[in-house]
Design an enzyme around this catalytic site. Structure first.
Site, PDB file in Angstrom:
ATOM      1  N   GLU A 178     -51.137  23.311  71.448  1.00 41.16           N
ATOM      2  CA  GLU A 178     -50.907  23.571  70.029  1.00 41.16           C
ATOM      3  C   GLU A 178     -51.439  22.414  69.174  1.00 41.16           C
ATOM      4  OE1 GLU A 178     -50.302  26.077  68.429  1.00 41.16           O
ATOM      5  OE2 GLU A 178     -49.490  25.441  66.507  1.00 41.16           O
ATOM      6  N   HIS A 219     -59.509  16.972  87.678  1.00 43.77           N
ATOM      7  CA  HIS A 219     -60.326  18.007  88.330  1.00 43.77           C
ATOM      8  C   HIS A 219     -61.572  18.351  87.530  1.00 43.77           C
ATOM      9  CE1 HIS A 219     -57.309  18.495  91.408  1.00 43.77           C
ATOM     10  NE2 HIS A 219     -56.386  18.577  90.453  1.00 43.77           N
ATOM     11  N   LYS A 238     -54.237  23.105  66.306  1.00 44.62           N
ATOM     12  CA  LYS A 238     -54.047  22.728  64.892  1.00 44.62           C
ATOM     13  C   LYS A 238     -55.229  21.878  64.425  1.00 44.62           C
ATOM     14  CE  LYS A 238     -51.763  24.990  63.838  1.00 44.62           C
ATOM     15  NZ  LYS A 238     -51.027  25.958  64.526  1.00 44.62           N
ATOM     16  N   CYS A 263     -59.554  42.220  57.270  1.00 40.62           N
ATOM     17  CA  CYS A 263     -59.799  42.555  55.874  1.00 40.62           C
ATOM     18  C   CYS A 263     -58.556  43.193  55.245  1.00 40.62           C
ATOM     19  CB  CYS A 263     -60.955  43.532  55.709  1.00 40.62           C
ATOM     20  SG  CYS A 263     -62.413  43.064  56.616  1.00 40.62           S
ATOM     21  N   LYS A 265     -55.289  34.748  58.172  1.00 39.72           N
ATOM     22  CA  LYS A 265     -53.901  34.584  58.623  1.00 39.72           C
ATOM     23  C   LYS A 265     -53.523  35.696  59.603  1.00 39.72           C
ATOM     24  CE  LYS A 265     -49.813  32.683  58.432  1.00 39.72           C
ATOM     25  NZ  LYS A 265     -49.711  31.433  59.206  1.00 39.72           N
ATOM     26  N   ASN A 294     -61.377  48.470  56.788  1.00 37.80           N
ATOM     27  CA  ASN A 294     -60.789  47.415  57.620  1.00 37.80           C
ATOM     28  C   ASN A 294     -60.807  47.938  59.044  1.00 37.80           C
ATOM     29  OD1 ASN A 294     -59.117  45.534  58.893  1.00 37.80           O
ATOM     30  ND2 ASN A 294     -57.260  46.597  58.236  1.00 37.80           N
ATOM     31  N   GLY A 295     -61.498  47.218  59.945  1.00 37.01           N
ATOM     32  CA  GLY A 295     -61.578  47.660  61.338  1.00 37.01           C
ATOM     33  C   GLY A 295     -62.967  47.400  61.879  1.00 37.01           C
ATOM     34  N   GLU A 316     -58.547  24.012  64.124  1.00 38.78           N
ATOM     35  CA  GLU A 316     -58.671  25.059  63.106  1.00 38.78           C
ATOM     36  C   GLU A 316     -58.696  24.533  61.690  1.00 38.78           C
ATOM     37  OE1 GLU A 316     -55.629  28.087  62.895  1.00 38.78           O
ATOM     38  OE2 GLU A 316     -54.087  26.693  63.510  1.00 38.78           O
ATOM     39  N   ARG A 367     -55.593  38.181  55.055  1.00 40.20           N
ATOM     40  CA  ARG A 367     -56.301  38.990  56.044  1.00 40.20           C
ATOM     41  C   ARG A 367     -57.784  38.665  56.096  1.00 40.20           C
ATOM     42  NH1 ARG A 367     -52.772  43.375  57.021  1.00 40.20           N
ATOM     43  NH2 ARG A 367     -54.402  44.571  58.026  1.00 40.20           N
ATOM     44  N   TRP A 408     -63.047  39.735  56.104  1.00 39.37           N
ATOM     45  CA  TRP A 408     -63.227  38.782  57.196  1.00 39.37           C
ATOM     46  C   TRP A 408     -64.367  39.367  58.022  1.00 39.37           C
ATOM     47  CZ3 TRP A 408     -62.932  38.731  62.597  1.00 39.37           C
ATOM     48  CH2 TRP A 408     -62.878  37.469  63.193  1.00 39.37           C
TER      49      TRP A 408
HETATM   50  O1  M6R Z   1     -49.616  36.727  63.558  1.00 37.35           O
HETATM   51  P1  M6R Z   1     -49.789  36.219  64.964  1.00 37.35           P
HETATM   52  O2  M6R Z   1     -48.765  35.203  65.320  1.00 37.35           O
HETATM   53  O3  M6R Z   1     -49.853  37.311  65.966  1.00 37.35           O
HETATM   54  O4  M6R Z   1     -51.179  35.472  64.945  1.00 37.35           O
HETATM   55  C1  M6R Z   1     -51.700  34.940  66.129  1.00 37.35           C
HETATM   56  C2  M6R Z   1     -52.810  33.995  65.837  1.00 37.35           C
HETATM   57  O5  M6R Z   1     -53.830  34.617  65.115  1.00 37.35           O
HETATM   58  C3  M6R Z   1     -52.317  32.769  65.041  1.00 37.35           C
HETATM   59  O6  M6R Z   1     -51.308  32.105  65.710  1.00 37.35           O
HETATM   60  C4  M6R Z   1     -53.487  31.795  64.809  1.00 37.35           C
HETATM   61  O7  M6R Z   1     -53.901  31.246  66.010  1.00 37.35           O
HETATM   62  C5  M6R Z   1     -53.089  30.723  63.810  1.00 37.35           C
HETATM   63  N1  M6R Z   1     -54.167  30.464  62.932  1.00 37.35           N
HETATM   64  C6  M6R Z   1     -52.712  29.446  64.461  1.00 37.35           C
HETATM   65  O8  M6R Z   1     -52.435  28.431  63.562  1.00 37.35           O
END
Ligand code: M6R
Length: 622
Positions: free
Chosen positions: A495, A518, A499, A2, A617, A112-113, A502, A27, A86
């Site tokens: 990765e 396996h 991508k 948040c 983010k 926030n927390g 998400e 956030r 969030w």
């Molecule tokens: O700010 P950070 O790199 O520490 O964030 C880590 C993850 O939250 C971030 O990489 C997240 O997985 C992204 N949405 C990936 O695209």
């Protein structure tokens, strides 16, 4: 998580609050709300969805006089607090949106927390007659403030009371009808900053929300409480003693990126990758040597470290994993890689000969910050690789290697991943050099390879863009996608899957190609799409065999292959050709078509690629 903003003083309070929220939306964006004090009453608006929804509601609501000082309709001084959420406790509904009010409706709180003792605290407050209106943990803070004020405490004492009753991470801001010109803020384990100018003071979770208004900023320490009263900021330490706030000048500029010719930030940021790599490299290589002036750790100490521990989350974790392959090869030192959220709970073996490398775009990720603190407390040297200047992780580290990707707005990390790969490569070479495992010619050859990457990316991006767009059309009905790789291709596979998950909400698995047999190979059947990272590597032949194995079971295959190996590669349904680079640099190339594939799959599904559902983010809760 948040984002929170608080304001006290002269100005267009509501506009400042809304502007602050829009800068903190990274956030969280499940719901948003704000509260102002007007004529002794709290005026509160909350909405589900993004800050734009709140703004629409606020602009069409009957306005309190004080909230619109700039229109000249009311008193020029006012206070307010605002929040973008969030969800942790309670679904993202209007009822659970912040601000939350106490039983009297005369105190409003944003938070926030996470309150760790939420259940017992809620039970206690309910038993004492408080009526809790939401499912959130945060609302309890409003009732604790109510309890404090009712027992005769002042506003800052009531905030201390709330902090002492509530366990867990807290950054909060509150207003109370009895204190018409004050905002009280407090923090423990969640970030909070306060800024001030001649006519007002302002608090926020992060610097970008403050920069348009002030550069005089104090970062609150754990346990501190501050009362913002127009331009005056009263600060109290964790014992409740009044102290002097240590304001300092923030020198960096707030960048406000524009979309330009791009439809969304994610695509724009994918196209900014050549520059992100080039900028991260800039002035860090000199005549075949790696120059890392930012690494303020004595080279003699670096030469004597016994292992590297790398911690990170999400995409940054994939960068950490890729660094294991390169750093171990170049520096001949063991690299342990952990998800930050697992690290401290497994009680890792850490001492003063460990170099902890924490990787994070934001530098605010709660799990990574906690991992960093844990390692530091055990005596490790801590080096953070991050993109956001002056972030919490940067401030708490012995050394910082900044990626220079520029602000990344899309929630899905793209250009910062490439910048992280560049930074970890530099670090791996630097360690190799300091530990005398690489000679100058080896370093120079790898540097030359890296320096070509921006140009290779620029040249191939338009073709990959077209091909991945066409592939997304072809796979419009696909629901199951695997990504397979070995060695440095393994983090690329992870990765690619992350991508796709998400932003397109499709089921995607990243797997070590050799591990499929396996168990997971049982999932392969006609209709399943499998991307195979088959670029030149030590294990290329093995990867080719793994491709044959999934093909034999009916999968539709997409082979990512470098131009020079193409003739040797087995038949695949689709091929994505990439330029040949050193195996240890290949993630910086191979991942880019996968980012574009995820982007186009999400676009075909009509989704918001920049703000995917349920995400934020920056993840500031554990
Ligand atoms: O700010 P950070 O790199 O520490 O964030 C880590 C993850 O939250 C971030 O990489 C997240 O997985 C992204 N949405 C990936 O695209």
């Amino acid at each position: 998580m948040c984002g929170i903003v608080g304001f006290s003083g002269t100005g267009d309070v509501v506009s400042v609050l809304l502007d602050g929220l829009s800068r903190l939306e990274y956030r969280g964006y499940d719901s948003a709300g704000l509260a102002c004090l007007d004529s002794g009453k709290i005026w509160c608006v909350r909405r589900t969805g993004k800050v734009a929804e709140l703004e629409r509601a606020v602009r069409s609501a009957p306005l309190p006089a004080g909230a619109w000082a700039s229109t000249g309709n009311g008193p020029a001084a006012s206070v307010g607090i605002a929040h973008t959420r969030w969800a942790t406790h309670g679904s993202p509904t209007e009822r659970n949106a912040h601000p939350h009010l106490d039983c009297t409706g005369r105190i409003a709180v944003i938070h926030n927390g996470i309150l760790d003792n939420y259940r017992s605290l809620r039970r206690r407050l309910e038993d004492q007659g408080h009526s809790i209106a939401s499912d959130t943990d945060s609302e309890l803070l409003a009732h604790l403030l109510e309890e404090g004020l009712a027992s005769g405490k002042s506003l800052h004492e009531a905030a201390r009371h709330a902090m002492s009753e509530a366990e867990g991470a807290i950054a909060m801001a509150a207003i109370a009808a009895e204190y018409p010109d004050c905002v009280v803020v407090a923090r423990r384990d969640s970030p909070l900053l306060v800024g001030k100018e001649e006519t007002f003071s302002i608090a926020a979770s992060d610097i970008p929300a403050l920069l348009p208004y002030t550069r005089n900023v104090v970062v609150l320490e754990d346990g501190e409480v501050a009362v913002l009263k127009g331009p005056k900021v009263e600060l109290y330490d964790s014992e409740g003693n009044r102290t002097s706030p240590r304001f300092r000048k923030i020198s960096w500029e707030a960048e406000s990126p524009e979309l330009g010719r791009f439809p969304d930030f994610m695509l724009k940021e994918i196209y900014e990758q050549p520059e992100a790599v080039a900028r991260t490299l800039m002035s860090r290589v000199d005549a075949g040597n790696i120059v890392l002036d930012d690494v303020r750790i004595d080279p003699a100490d670096l030469a004597s470290i016994s292992k590297v521990c790398a911690v990170a989350c999400g995409t940054s974790y994939h960068a950490a994993l890729a660094s294991k392959y390169s750093t171990e090869r170049w520096a001949r030192i063991a690299v342990e890689v952990d998800l930050s959220s697992e690290f401290r709970y497994r009680d890792p073996v850490i001492d003063d000969r460990v170099l902890l490398v924490a990787i994070s775009q934001s530098g605010e990720t709660a799990d990574s910050l906690a991992a960093l603190r844990h390692a530091r407390a055990q005596g490790a040297r801590v080096l953070t690789i991050c993109n956001v200047v002056d972030s919490s992780m940067a401030r708490e580290s012995d050394a910082v290697l900044y990626t220079r990707a520029g602000p990344e707005i899309g929630v899905a990390a793209t250009k910062t991943f490439l910048a992280q790969l560049t930074a970890t490569t530099l670090l791996g070479l630097y360690l190799g050099q300091q530990r005398k495992h690489l000679d100058t010619s080896q370093v120079a050859a790898t540097i030359a390879g890296m320096q070509q990457i921006p140009d290779l990316l620029s040249r191939h991006l338009p073709r990959w863009d077209e091909e991945m767009s066409a592939l997304a059309d072809r796979f419009a009905e696909t629901r199951d996608v695997f990504f397979l790789g070995r060695g440095p291709g393994y983090p690329v596979a992870l990765e690619g899957a992350l991508k796709l998950k998400e932003i397109s909400y499709l089921r995607a698995e990243g797997y070590a190609a050799g591990e499929m047999k396996h168990g997971p190979i049982a999932l392969i059947e006609p209709g399943v799409v499998v991307f195979v990272i088959g670029t030149a590597s030590k294990t290329q032949e093995k990867v080719f065999s793994n491709l044959e194995e999934v093909k034999a079971r009916g999968a539709t295959t997409v082979l990512v292959i470098d131009s020079e190996s193409r003739a040797l590669a087995p038949e695949s349904d689709f091929v994505v050709e990439v330029p040949r680079v050193d195996e240890l640099l290949s993630p910086m190339i191979d991942v880019v078509p996968l980012q574009l594939f995820a982007y186009y799959m999400a676009k075909r599904r009509g989704l918001d690629v920049d703000k995917p559902r349920n995400l934020a983010k920056t993840v500031t809760v554990e």
